[in-house]
Scaffold this motif. Structure first.
Motif, mmCIF file in Angstrom:
data_model
loop_
_atom_site.group_PDB
_atom_site.id
_atom_site.type_symbol
_atom_site.label_atom_id
_atom_site.label_comp_id
_atom_site.label_asym_id
_atom_site.label_seq_id
_atom_site.Cartn_x
_atom_site.Cartn_y
_atom_site.Cartn_z
ATOM 1 N N LYS A 146 5.098 17.876 56.789
ATOM 2 C CA LYS A 146 6.288 17.076 56.530
ATOM 3 C C LYS A 146 5.919 16.032 55.483
ATOM 4 O O LYS A 146 5.768 14.841 55.785
ATOM 5 C CB LYS A 146 6.782 16.414 57.818
ATOM 6 C CG LYS A 146 8.214 15.936 57.730
ATOM 7 C CD LYS A 146 8.703 15.474 59.094
ATOM 8 C CE LYS A 146 10.014 14.730 59.027
ATOM 9 N NZ LYS A 146 11.124 15.473 58.430
ATOM 10 N N ALA A 147 5.751 16.502 54.262
ATOM 11 C CA ALA A 147 5.252 15.634 53.197
ATOM 12 C C ALA A 147 6.399 14.964 52.454
ATOM 13 O O ALA A 147 7.558 15.334 52.611
ATOM 14 C CB ALA A 147 4.412 16.461 52.234
ATOM 15 N N GLN A 148 6.068 13.976 51.643
ATOM 16 C CA GLN A 148 7.087 13.366 50.785
ATOM 17 C C GLN A 148 7.127 14.029 49.426
ATOM 18 O O GLN A 148 8.139 13.997 48.738
ATOM 19 C CB GLN A 148 6.812 11.868 50.624
ATOM 20 C CG GLN A 148 7.061 11.105 51.889
ATOM 21 C CD GLN A 148 7.013 9.621 51.646
ATOM 22 O OE1 GLN A 148 7.562 9.121 50.676
ATOM 23 N NE2 GLN A 148 6.336 8.924 52.534
ATOM 24 N N LEU A 149 5.987 14.594 49.023
ATOM 25 C CA LEU A 149 5.944 15.282 47.737
ATOM 26 C C LEU A 149 5.214 16.610 47.904
ATOM 27 O O LEU A 149 4.091 16.659 48.402
ATOM 28 C CB LEU A 149 5.221 14.413 46.698
ATOM 29 C CG LEU A 149 5.003 15.033 45.317
ATOM 30 C CD1 LEU A 149 6.325 15.366 44.644
ATOM 31 C CD2 LEU A 149 4.188 14.098 44.425
ATOM 32 N N TYR A 150 5.905 17.691 47.522
ATOM 33 C CA TYR A 150 5.280 19.003 47.520
ATOM 34 C C TYR A 150 4.995 19.373 46.070
ATOM 35 O O TYR A 150 5.913 19.367 45.237
ATOM 36 C CB TYR A 150 6.201 20.058 48.140
ATOM 37 C CG TYR A 150 6.557 19.778 49.586
ATOM 38 C CD1 TYR A 150 5.785 20.288 50.623
ATOM 39 C CD2 TYR A 150 7.665 19.002 49.901
ATOM 40 C CE1 TYR A 150 6.112 20.033 51.946
ATOM 41 C CE2 TYR A 150 8.000 18.740 51.226
ATOM 42 C CZ TYR A 150 7.219 19.251 52.249
ATOM 43 O OH TYR A 150 7.546 18.989 53.551
ATOM 44 N N TYR A 175 11.671 22.415 53.192
ATOM 45 C CA TYR A 175 11.177 21.151 52.654
ATOM 46 C C TYR A 175 11.851 19.997 53.373
ATOM 47 O O TYR A 175 12.969 20.100 53.848
ATOM 48 C CB TYR A 175 11.345 21.097 51.134
ATOM 49 C CG TYR A 175 12.706 20.680 50.622
ATOM 50 C CD1 TYR A 175 13.741 21.579 50.563
ATOM 51 C CD2 TYR A 175 12.924 19.381 50.171
ATOM 52 C CE1 TYR A 175 14.974 21.202 50.070
ATOM 53 C CE2 TYR A 175 14.157 18.996 49.674
ATOM 54 C CZ TYR A 175 15.176 19.913 49.635
ATOM 55 O OH TYR A 175 16.386 19.535 49.151
ATOM 56 N N ASN A 176 11.091 18.958 53.491
ATOM 57 C CA ASN A 176 11.553 17.739 54.112
ATOM 58 C C ASN A 176 12.647 17.144 53.221
ATOM 59 O O ASN A 176 12.441 16.938 52.038
ATOM 60 C CB ASN A 176 10.325 16.822 54.229
ATOM 61 C CG ASN A 176 10.688 15.417 54.568
ATOM 62 O OD1 ASN A 176 11.802 15.122 54.967
ATOM 63 N ND2 ASN A 176 9.724 14.537 54.417
ATOM 64 N N GLU A 177 13.818 16.892 53.789
ATOM 65 C CA GLU A 177 14.969 16.521 52.964
ATOM 66 C C GLU A 177 14.773 15.247 52.148
ATOM 67 O O GLU A 177 15.366 15.087 51.100
ATOM 68 C CB GLU A 177 16.219 16.379 53.830
ATOM 69 C CG GLU A 177 16.973 17.673 53.944
ATOM 70 C CD GLU A 177 18.027 17.601 55.018
ATOM 71 O OE1 GLU A 177 19.146 17.193 54.702
ATOM 72 O OE2 GLU A 177 17.719 17.942 56.175
ATOM 73 N N ALA A 178 13.956 14.343 52.679
ATOM 74 C CA ALA A 178 13.711 13.109 51.926
ATOM 75 C C ALA A 178 12.599 13.333 50.902
ATOM 76 O O ALA A 178 12.280 12.449 50.119
ATOM 77 C CB ALA A 178 13.334 11.989 52.873
ATOM 78 N N GLY A 179 12.006 14.521 50.924
ATOM 79 C CA GLY A 179 10.868 14.786 50.054
ATOM 80 C C GLY A 179 11.285 15.451 48.751
ATOM 81 O O GLY A 179 12.365 16.018 48.646
ATOM 82 N N THR A 180 10.406 15.358 47.781
ATOM 83 C CA THR A 180 10.660 15.992 46.491
ATOM 84 C C THR A 180 9.718 17.182 46.340
ATOM 85 O O THR A 180 8.578 17.144 46.792
ATOM 86 C CB THR A 180 10.459 14.962 45.372
ATOM 87 O OG1 THR A 180 11.603 14.114 45.336
ATOM 88 C CG2 THR A 180 10.294 15.604 44.008
ATOM 89 N N VAL A 181 10.241 18.242 45.728
ATOM 90 C CA VAL A 181 9.433 19.431 45.474
ATOM 91 C C VAL A 181 9.295 19.608 43.961
ATOM 92 O O VAL A 181 10.296 19.653 43.256
ATOM 93 C CB VAL A 181 10.101 20.696 46.064
ATOM 94 C CG1 VAL A 181 9.186 21.897 45.917
ATOM 95 C CG2 VAL A 181 10.475 20.501 47.524
#
Lengths: 241, 122
Positions: A146-150, A175-181
């Motif tokens: 559950k990362a913030q940046l992938y 992907y974690n919705e608050a995170g950026t990919v």
């Protein structure tokens, strides 16, 4: 931009005489899926490696969630390398143990569920797996955090087109919705639909940063078509080569 | 119904049009709940932000309403739906007439062709 997740200012990286990145200024927000696009050797992997702290910039500043790459950023960044780095004797479940040990945000149950939906037997050894299956295992490890940046470096290069759609769907739904990919690739048409915005790199410089819908609206063509056009036309006009 | 996305136009616009078509065709009846953004996005294979924008457009077009607790639903205003449906039908009719005119047929020929098609297949 105060709330940007990634911030690069004048970022440069030299390998000896060769400049891999030259004065990159880039801001990326949260909750976005971003394509990092460019021809071979344009600096995509170098930029990703700097963001995840594997390489140090020669010049300039980079922050992830307000901090320079280091122990903190590594705890919030999930990185899919462009090549395999696992021991051949390991099973996928061994890797899950390893990741659960290293990363607080690793969700073992989610990893098992993703294996099931991707048709991977987590009890198999890495060395018995096909190239595509290995890529799937790597993707499972990265997306089960559950990362913030992938940071995904060429996540779909080695799998067949049908599996690509499935993998893009896995990325979308996991992907974690608050995170950026951030996805680097040159297979643009396969992933264009899932991207919010794209960054074009050429010879280590950012030459375009816009949303996919803006590009379509302004250019009347897909990002894939624009990419082909831009990188086909360029060597002719300058005569620099 | 399958999603059809072409390369030349923004994706959110195409999604919004196709959702509108589903609503006027009654696939999502008036007042019924719409599936969550993530579900629709996964189904279409697109980014949730893009689907979000498409649904926001449906709201400003008056086809959908947003409820803070219950998510998004199709409007109960049947007249609003009918008006959009009529606009779509007009556009299709115009396209037909102009394509037929391009082939060199007159309006009368066009009507006759419609009648003939109706008689053989209707």
């Amino acid at each position: 931009m105060a709330d940007s997740l990634i911030c690069c200012r004048g970022l440069s990286k030299a390998y000896g005489q060769r400049m891999a990145l030259q004065g990159v200024d880039l801001d990326l927000g949260r909750g976005r899926i971003v394509g990092l696009l460019g021809p071979n050797g344009s600096g995509k992997t170098t930029l990703i490696k700097i963001l995840c702290g594997l390489l140090r910039p020669t010049q300039g500043v980079v922050t992830v969630d307000g901090q320079a790459p280091g122990p903190y950023t590594k705890s919030i960044v999930s990185y899919l390398p462009d090549r395999m780095y696992f021991a051949a004797w390991m099973k996928a479940t061994d890797l899950f143990d390893l990741f659960a040990d290293f990363y607080e945000d690793f969700d073992r149950q989610k990893a098992m569920d993703m294996c099931r939906s991707l048709g991977v037997d987590p009890g198999d050894q890495i060395k018995t797996m096909s190239k595509g299956t290995k890529e799937k295992v790597q993707l499972v490890l990265v997306m089960a955090r559950k990362a913030q940046l992938y940071l995904l470096d060429e996540p779909i290069a080695g799998v067949d087109p049908a599996a690509r759609d499935f993998i893009m769907n896995t990325i979308l739904t996991n992907y974690n919705e608050a995170g950026t990919v951030l996805i680097s690739t040159h297979l643009i048409s396969d992933i264009e639909r899932v991207l919010d915005e794209v960054v074009f790199l050429q010879s280590g410089r950012v030459i375009l940063h816009n949303s996919v819908d803006n590009i379509r609206e302004q250019e009347g063509k897909s990002v894939d078509a624009l990419f082909r056009e831009m990188f086909r036309a360029m060597p002719m006009e300058g005569g620099r080569f | 119904m399958e999603w059809k996305l072409t390369d030349d136009r923004p994706i959110w616009m195409q999604l919004s049009e196709q959702m509108a078509r589903r609503i006027v065709a009654g696939q999502y009846p008036p007042g019924s709940k719409l599936p969550p953004v993530r579900e629709l996005a996964a189904d279409a294979g697109v980014n949730p932000n893009t689907m979000q924008r498409a649904l926001a457009q449906l709201e400003s077009d008056g086809l959908a309403v947003s409820n803070r607790t219950a998510g998004r639903a199709v409007t109960e205003d049947a007249a609003a739906i009918e008006s959009v449906r009529r606009t779509m039908a007009r556009r299709i009719t115009k396209e037909f007439l102009s394509a037929i005119a391009d082939l060199g047929y007159t309006r009368e020929d066009a009507l006759a062709l419609l009648k003939e098609e109706e008689d053989t297949h209707g």
